[in-house]
Design an enzyme around this catalytic site. Sequence first.
Site, PDB file in Angstrom:
ATOM      1  N   CYS A 160       0.802  -1.232   0.000  1.00  0.00           N
ATOM      2  CA  CYS A 160       0.000   0.000   0.000  1.00  0.00           C
ATOM      3  C   CYS A 160       0.830   1.275   0.000  1.00  0.00           C
ATOM      4  CB  CYS A 160      -0.956  -0.001   1.185  1.00  0.00           C
ATOM      5  SG  CYS A 160      -0.182   0.391   2.768  1.00  0.00           S
ATOM      6  N   CYS A 206      -2.574   8.348   3.761  1.00  0.00           N
ATOM      7  CA  CYS A 206      -1.587   7.941   2.759  1.00  0.00           C
ATOM      8  C   CYS A 206      -0.533   9.024   2.555  1.00  0.00           C
ATOM      9  CB  CYS A 206      -2.270   7.676   1.410  1.00  0.00           C
ATOM     10  SG  CYS A 206      -2.876   9.192   0.631  1.00  0.00           S
ATOM     11  N   CYS A 237      -4.059   5.461  -2.499  1.00  0.00           N
ATOM     12  CA  CYS A 237      -4.848   6.490  -1.821  1.00  0.00           C
ATOM     13  C   CYS A 237      -6.300   6.156  -2.097  1.00  0.00           C
ATOM     14  CB  CYS A 237      -4.513   7.878  -2.355  1.00  0.00           C
ATOM     15  SG  CYS A 237      -5.632   9.131  -1.688  1.00  0.00           S
ATOM     16  N   ASN A 265      13.938  -8.943   1.164  1.00  0.00           N
ATOM     17  CA  ASN A 265      12.941  -9.413   2.136  1.00  0.00           C
ATOM     18  C   ASN A 265      11.516  -9.264   1.611  1.00  0.00           C
ATOM     19  OD1 ASN A 265      12.530 -10.635   4.683  1.00  0.00           O
ATOM     20  ND2 ASN A 265      11.798  -8.699   5.516  1.00  0.00           N
ATOM     21  N   HIS A 275      14.548 -12.588  -6.728  1.00  0.00           N
ATOM     22  CA  HIS A 275      13.425 -12.822  -7.647  1.00  0.00           C
ATOM     23  C   HIS A 275      13.586 -14.169  -8.352  1.00  0.00           C
ATOM     24  CE1 HIS A 275      10.085 -11.425 -10.202  1.00  0.00           C
ATOM     25  NE2 HIS A 275      10.654 -12.212 -11.097  1.00  0.00           N
ATOM     26  N   GLY A 328     -24.184   9.819   4.617  1.00  0.00           N
ATOM     27  CA  GLY A 328     -25.304  10.257   3.788  1.00  0.00           C
ATOM     28  C   GLY A 328     -25.106  11.637   3.191  1.00  0.00           C
ATOM     29  N   GLY A 387     -23.072  15.724   6.324  1.00  0.00           N
ATOM     30  CA  GLY A 387     -22.236  16.255   7.409  1.00  0.00           C
ATOM     31  C   GLY A 387     -22.239  17.769   7.438  1.00  0.00           C
ATOM     32  N   GLU A 389     -21.132  11.666  -1.598  1.00  0.00           N
ATOM     33  CA  GLU A 389     -21.346  10.346  -2.196  1.00  0.00           C
ATOM     34  C   GLU A 389     -21.626  10.368  -3.687  1.00  0.00           C
ATOM     35  OE1 GLU A 389     -24.522  10.032   0.723  1.00  0.00           O
ATOM     36  OE2 GLU A 389     -23.925   7.961   1.033  1.00  0.00           O
TER      37      GLU A 389
HETATM   38  C1  LIG Z   1       3.966  -5.909  -2.660  1.00  0.00           C
HETATM   39  C2  LIG Z   1       4.714  -6.812  -3.599  1.00  0.00           C
HETATM   40  C3  LIG Z   1       4.368  -6.782  -4.927  1.00  0.00           C
HETATM   41  C4  LIG Z   1       5.034  -7.616  -5.832  1.00  0.00           C
HETATM   42  N1  LIG Z   1       4.676  -7.571  -7.127  1.00  0.00           N
HETATM   43  C5  LIG Z   1       5.286  -8.389  -8.024  1.00  0.00           C
HETATM   44  C6  LIG Z   1       4.918  -8.391  -9.388  1.00  0.00           C
HETATM   45  O1  LIG Z   1       4.029  -7.639  -9.831  1.00  0.00           O
HETATM   46  N2  LIG Z   1       5.567  -9.237 -10.223  1.00  0.00           N
HETATM   47  C7  LIG Z   1       6.553 -10.070  -9.781  1.00  0.00           C
HETATM   48  O2  LIG Z   1       7.093 -10.796 -10.573  1.00  0.00           O
HETATM   49  N3  LIG Z   1       6.909 -10.081  -8.515  1.00  0.00           N
HETATM   50  C8  LIG Z   1       6.311  -9.278  -7.625  1.00  0.00           C
HETATM   51  N4  LIG Z   1       6.664  -9.318  -6.304  1.00  0.00           N
HETATM   52  C9  LIG Z   1       7.644 -10.329  -5.882  1.00  0.00           C
HETATM   53  C10 LIG Z   1       9.044  -9.807  -5.911  1.00  0.00           C
HETATM   54  O3  LIG Z   1       9.486  -9.639  -7.217  1.00  0.00           O
HETATM   55  C11 LIG Z   1       9.927 -10.794  -5.206  1.00  0.00           C
HETATM   56  O4  LIG Z   1       9.447 -10.877  -3.897  1.00  0.00           O
HETATM   57  C12 LIG Z   1      11.359 -10.367  -5.155  1.00  0.00           C
HETATM   58  O5  LIG Z   1      11.899 -10.285  -6.399  1.00  0.00           O
HETATM   59  C13 LIG Z   1      12.196 -11.242  -4.256  1.00  0.00           C
HETATM   60  O6  LIG Z   1      13.462 -10.627  -4.056  1.00  0.00           O
HETATM   61  P1  LIG Z   1      14.063 -10.318  -2.640  1.00  0.00           P
HETATM   62  O7  LIG Z   1      15.420  -9.774  -2.863  1.00  0.00           O
HETATM   63  O8  LIG Z   1      13.178  -9.468  -1.853  1.00  0.00           O
HETATM   64  O9  LIG Z   1      14.111 -11.765  -2.011  1.00  0.00           O
HETATM   65  P2  LIG Z   1      14.103 -12.185  -0.492  1.00  0.00           P
HETATM   66  O10 LIG Z   1      12.744 -12.118   0.044  1.00  0.00           O
HETATM   67  O11 LIG Z   1      15.148 -11.460   0.260  1.00  0.00           O
HETATM   68  O12 LIG Z   1      14.537 -13.703  -0.644  1.00  0.00           O
HETATM   69  C14 LIG Z   1      13.690 -14.613  -1.280  1.00  0.00           C
HETATM   70  C15 LIG Z   1      14.321 -16.006  -1.359  1.00  0.00           C
HETATM   71  O13 LIG Z   1      15.378 -15.996  -2.286  1.00  0.00           O
HETATM   72  C16 LIG Z   1      16.565 -16.532  -1.718  1.00  0.00           C
HETATM   73  N5  LIG Z   1      17.668 -15.753  -2.261  1.00  0.00           N
HETATM   74  C17 LIG Z   1      17.713 -14.427  -2.398  1.00  0.00           C
HETATM   75  N6  LIG Z   1      18.848 -14.067  -3.010  1.00  0.00           N
HETATM   76  C18 LIG Z   1      19.540 -15.189  -3.224  1.00  0.00           C
HETATM   77  C19 LIG Z   1      20.801 -15.466  -3.804  1.00  0.00           C
HETATM   78  N7  LIG Z   1      21.546 -14.507  -4.316  1.00  0.00           N
HETATM   79  N8  LIG Z   1      21.189 -16.731  -3.863  1.00  0.00           N
HETATM   80  C20 LIG Z   1      20.427 -17.727  -3.358  1.00  0.00           C
HETATM   81  N9  LIG Z   1      19.240 -17.519  -2.798  1.00  0.00           N
HETATM   82  C21 LIG Z   1      18.800 -16.279  -2.733  1.00  0.00           C
HETATM   83  C22 LIG Z   1      16.403 -16.388  -0.244  1.00  0.00           C
HETATM   84  O14 LIG Z   1      17.109 -17.399   0.421  1.00  0.00           O
HETATM   85  C23 LIG Z   1      14.910 -16.501  -0.060  1.00  0.00           C
HETATM   86  O15 LIG Z   1      14.550 -17.827   0.091  1.00  0.00           O
HETATM   87  C24 LIG Z   1       6.050  -8.478  -5.368  1.00  0.00           C
HETATM   88  C25 LIG Z   1       6.403  -8.499  -4.021  1.00  0.00           C
HETATM   89  C26 LIG Z   1       5.731  -7.674  -3.143  1.00  0.00           C
HETATM   90  C27 LIG Z   1       6.110  -7.689  -1.697  1.00  0.00           C
HETATM   91  S1  FES Z   2      -5.962  10.961   1.581  1.00  0.00           S
HETATM   92 FE1  FES Z   2      -7.021   9.303   2.498  1.00  0.00          FE
HETATM   93  S2  FES Z   2      -6.003   7.613   1.674  1.00  0.00           S
HETATM   94 FE2  FES Z   2      -5.114   9.259   0.602  1.00  0.00          FE
HETATM   95  S1  FES Z   3       3.259  -1.146   2.330  1.00  0.00           S
HETATM   96 FE1  FES Z   3       1.411  -1.184   3.408  1.00  0.00          FE
HETATM   97  S2  FES Z   3       2.105  -0.881   5.422  1.00  0.00           S
HETATM   98 FE2  FES Z   3       3.910  -1.087   4.357  1.00  0.00          FE
END
Ligand SMILES: Cc1cc2nc3c(=O)[nH]c(=O)nc-3n(C[C@H](O)[C@H](O)[C@H](O)COP(=O)(O)OP(=O)(O)OC[C@H]3O[C@@H](n4cnc5c(N)ncnc54)[C@H](O)[C@@H]3O)c2cc1C
Ligand code: FES
Ligand code: FES
Length: 1335
Positions: A52, A120, A152, A269, A359, A1085, A1088, A1266
């Site tokens: 978000c 937001c 938002c 993460n 990824h 409604g 306000g 509304e």
């Molecule tokens: C809100 C949100 C929206 C997203 N939207 C999309 C989207 O639209 N499309 C999409 O494709 N993805 C999407 N994602 C997923 C995102 O692409 C992956 O979560 C991300 O790429 C993972 O990378 P990280 O570095 O955060 O991995 P981490 O969470 O840090 O690690 C993930 C895993 O990979 C392993 N790892 C990481 N690096 C290595 C390494 N170098 N060697 C060995 N193991 C490793 C770790 O051990 C762990 O198990 C989204 C994620 C979120 C949170």
């Molecule tokens: S101003 Fe309310 S969520 Fe953006």
């Molecule tokens: S992205 Fe929603 S609280 Fe962190």
Amino acid sequence: MPSVPNSDELIFFVNGRKVIEKNADPEVRLLFYLRKCLRLTGTKYGCGGGGCGACTVMVSRYNPKTKKIHHYPATACLVPICSLHGAAVTTVEGIGSIQTRIHPVQERLAKCHGTQCGFCSPGMVMSIYTLLRNHPEPTPEQITEAIGGNLCRCTGYRPIVESGKTFCAESTVCQMKGSGKCCMDQEERSSVNRWEKMCTKLYNEDEFQPLDPSQEPIFPPELIRMAEDPNKKRLTFQGKKMTWITPVTLNDLLELKVNFPKAPLVMGNTTLGPNFTFRDEFHPVLISPLGLPELHFEKTTDDGVTIGAGYSLAQLNDALHFIVSDQPKEKTKTFRALLKHLRTLAGAQIRNLATLGGHVVSRPDFSDLNPILAAGNAIINLTFKEGERQIPLNGPFLERAPEADLKSEEIVSSVYIPYSTQWHFVSGLRLAQRQENAFAIVNAGMSVKFEDGTNTIKDLQMFYGSVGPTVVSASRTCRQLIGRQWDDQMLSDACRLVLEEIYIPPTAEGGMVEYRRALIISLLFKFYLKVRRGLNKMDPQKFPDIPEKFMSALNDFPIETPQGLQMFQCVDPYQPPQDPVGHPVMHQSAIKHTTGEAVYCDDIPPVDQELFLAVVTSSRAHAKIISIDASEALAFPGVVDVITAEDVPGDNNYKGEVFYAQNEVICVGQIVCTVAAHTYAQAREAAKRVKIAYEDIEPRIITIEQALEHNSFLSVEKKIEQGDVDHAFKYVDQIIEGEVHVEGQEHFYMETQTILAIPKEEDKEMVLHLGTQFPTHVQEYTAAALNIPRNRVACHMRRAGGAFGGKVTKPALLGAISAVAANKTGHPIRFVLERGDDMLITAGRHPLLGKYKVGFMNNGVIKAADVEYYVNGGCTPDESEMVVEFIVLKSENAYHIPNFRCRGRPCKTNLPSNTAFRGFGFPQSTVVVETYITAVASQCNLLPEEVKEINMYKRINKTAYKQTFNPEPLRRCWKECLEKSSFYARKAAAEEFNKKNYWKKRGLAVIPMKYTIGIPQAYYNQAAALVHIYLDGSVLVTHGGCELGQGLHTKMIQVASRELNIPQSYIHLSETSTVTVPNAVFTAGSMGTDINGKAVQNACQILMARLQPIIRKNPKGKWEDWVAKAFEESISLSTTGYFKGYQTYMDWEKEEGNPYPYFVYGAACSEVEVDCLTGAHKLLRTDIFMDAAFSINPALDIGQIEGAFIQGMGLYTIEELKYSPEGVLYSRSPDDYKIPTVTEIPEEFYVTLVRSRNPIAIYSSKGLGEAGMFLGTSVFFAIYDAVSAARRERGLTKTFTFNSPATPELIRMTCVDQFTDMIPRDDPSTFTPWSIHVS
Ligand SMILES: Cc1cc2nc3c(=O)[nH]c(=O)nc-3n(C[C@H](O)[C@H](O)[C@H](O)COP(=O)(O)OP(=O)(O)OC[C@H]3O[C@@H](n4cnc5c(N)ncnc54)[C@H](O)[C@@H]3O)c2cc1C
Ligand code: FES
Ligand code: FES
């Protein structure tokens, strides 16, 4: 496992202040740390999963190699504090405050009216601020991109983008596209008479402070020294349950991998974090090599590029952009495909956190990059202690074959992406519910290599995401097609083969099975066309081009920066300059919102001995509770108590609403018990340990259809009838009958429901702080639950981070729940619902089924309509009966049908109880009305707009319930909308476009609206205010209305300022409370301002009457003098003001009444383009004309109209709640419930406030909170129009059913073609689907 040493010190900076954590806990995320440890509450919690953007902060790191500082936005909810060693964090408090100096980003967001509820806003500020740190003069596209990850729910984004655009190099706030004029020059557009003058200036740019990048805080030199320290050593942070280890060299990392083979690498993460939070994943040791230089590099060779696994996706994006600009086009096809998907993958925050390695390794089934990398023959380079090896991504690795996986001691060090070659094509294709920041419904990476100079397939690869548990390769299909020519026959065989190879079972998780099957081949077809076009470009003689009509199928919709114009009545030039009424005054709290200083409920500092509450909810829709075993939970560390129905001292079942489930549960998500503990984490963990045994009870009713079968209703039928409907049906030319389903909607207010309940030792008092629309209701329910008089319960409400109806009744239930816990434990209780719990427990808009029978003449005149409505009310009464009353009364909309019968009834089901939501049933029911109007048009060969015009109320008339009204403003809005939007010319242009384009179609629709504000029960229209004048002349205004973001308090200050004739700065408005104004009605409604404004006005007029004798004696005196004199003369300077309310009534026996004080009219025209192959749509333009009478504050009113319109557009298009057949709500986070983001709003957005008279309301204004919601249907019917065009071209001329929401799935599957004909269909009687519709 080897033992780990004691903890190192964690050092990072927050807002220039050094933070040293001696006991850093790896489980703690930055959001928690900022809010709870550092008490920096500007950064908000909205979802906890990165979806978000409410928690956006800027993270800055120094790179010793490049000697550069890298600033990037990050969602604090995903950032473990241990990952911040050596980093500088900047929060909204760090860039400016009212105490010191506000930052230009904060100032402009506020002054451009880019904040309403403000929840937001800190996140928005930080996203734009971070962009400016990197690009002080950004382009408009960069602004749009920067806020793509920030949701938002209030504003509709237009003013937020506009505030950002004020920083752009060229003067981009000028929105008159192509006109060569600046909108800012539009003031006084007409000189006919002073009331006709139209203004467009909602803020004054001249007031803005310039952005001076040299004034930004410097990066802490100590962190530079730390980063450059040649003797860096491995760091270990030892938490209670987890150990975090940061290696300093690659060898160190590899060593650790040997020692801790099961420990994951924490990079961004963004996969691990949500797994820890939402899926209970746990690892005792985490290794974090995030900053390792060996993982951060790019190397270009003759054959391709190798990118370090530690590159964030944002860095990958920059690297690819550079390569694409540097290398010949034919070599960079894979890179360009990746870039396309990187633009829409999540939001900027996630792209800056997530790494390439993370990824690739986490291999989510929806991965956007892996299918392209695989199709582009990318290879991952693995390193381990003894050596290195490679894994090709187009092998079994992506399908998670165990033999092809990483070994426990291996890490991915880099990814090699080869260049493409001349006769080689690579593409990425995807479709998601929303254009940006949404997981793909289906995506694909495809590549084909041809024998040089031919179209003979040498190699073909197709990888699909979101069609199975992993990314899936269609390798068998590809093998069978080798050697074939790239022609239509090959395509046809490829579609058949791939459907055979990739089978999505009818019960597949995620649902949308037939749609996903259709997408598999529709995306393939797109690839086929792209390649054919590519071949033609290479050798036009040899390879014929694709048909001209197919060209537009090649490209996805571009992401444009929205622009628009807002027009409103100028203030009478003779109005005194000090009088703020009618001016676009900024929201009273806007600056506090943007600096993070506005205090929301969970920002209130900890109260002595407070406990946190977590809920245990029912997992069954209808069941007997056999037993509740809380022993394990009670034994959990930190737990103080478990609270159940038995602990409710008063009524547990009050007016049909049950606080804690007793004996039986009636929906999934019903609160069975709560756990109170010293920390929220403890309460939450313990809650998981409560064991409840159930025995299912029949029947389990989930859908309206099931409720009708079981005769299960929440109240009696409501009916309105005029004329003789049955008789009229006998004399019409034609009759049509149909059914329309409109699904529900989640409020998705950004601040989840939050309550702080403080028990007082004396006199059994209970004090509640919460964000509610109805403090009186909270007081009532709490008193009932505690069995104490209401005078012992004090509810305080300062502001809510959005409400939209969702905080009318539900806070009373949750307030009672918390108060019972506070009462039992004797401790203050802090109860913050997690997003998932909030979505599950509090429900939302009523799903609706409408059945109609309409009789009409061949010229389009409708003579008779018989309409039946059923809503899914859920398991308890809540406000369902009132919603049905509103539906029955309002749903005739703008049309006069002489013989009209309308009936409605709320169904009782085993779903969480649905509740009030902006528009209160009107937005759902009028879809049915517009549907039958459109069907009549189709039968008569007329445009829907013509049938609307024919049947619209034209002169003073009576509604079906016999209330007299004058539709003149409706006609004016309608006429102006048709004219100013150039509807007929654009309709003709769209038809021309449709003739030339087979796979993309445009559609337009104009929707008229007759809406009512207020409530039929007169007593709900009363209001009171309390105004004090203090001896320094300052004034404190209190009233019964709640500030939800709509700017109610701002308008009340405007009213008081006019009435008391003093500057606004003299007036303060603090909170709403049951202590100051008792028995106040709900703020809902759209009334306000109407009712509270009258009450404030009344109080001020009473005070002015008291001061008049003094003023008369000393007319030249100052306000302060008069106040002092009044005190000397013992004149009371305090009074209550009261508004008795509009005298509305409704007699349901007689089916007539005057249920509403007045009507609000409007019209909207929208134009969309749909992609028939994917079901995606793009909103090209919207024009809204809203009858605002006299706007007290045009900025706030336009904000309400735009925000409601976008929320309505969400309801009718992309927002889709998913329920299991057993009644479990699946969609419980921003990941799986998509509200509009900045990319969904109209590319061109024009709003005009139309003047009319409304003497009944304060200053002749109208309530507009509304009304805009329903105008979102103009998008729905524009989509319908476009889909009709597609169907007509395919020979399908009959009217078709089109239910709401018009999701990509519905659009695609209604645009029937050879691909939808090809997919396997399942007999619905042979399986149980993953999800069902509940309307
Ligand atoms: C809100 C949100 C929206 C997203 N939207 C999309 C989207 O639209 N499309 C999409 O494709 N993805 C999407 N994602 C997923 C995102 O692409 C992956 O979560 C991300 O790429 C993972 O990378 P990280 O570095 O955060 O991995 P981490 O969470 O840090 O690690 C993930 C895993 O990979 C392993 N790892 C990481 N690096 C290595 C390494 N170098 N060697 C060995 N193991 C490793 C770790 O051990 C762990 O198990 C989204 C994620 C979120 C949170
Ligand atoms: S101003 Fe309310 S969520 Fe953006
Ligand atoms: S992205 Fe929603 S609280 Fe962190």
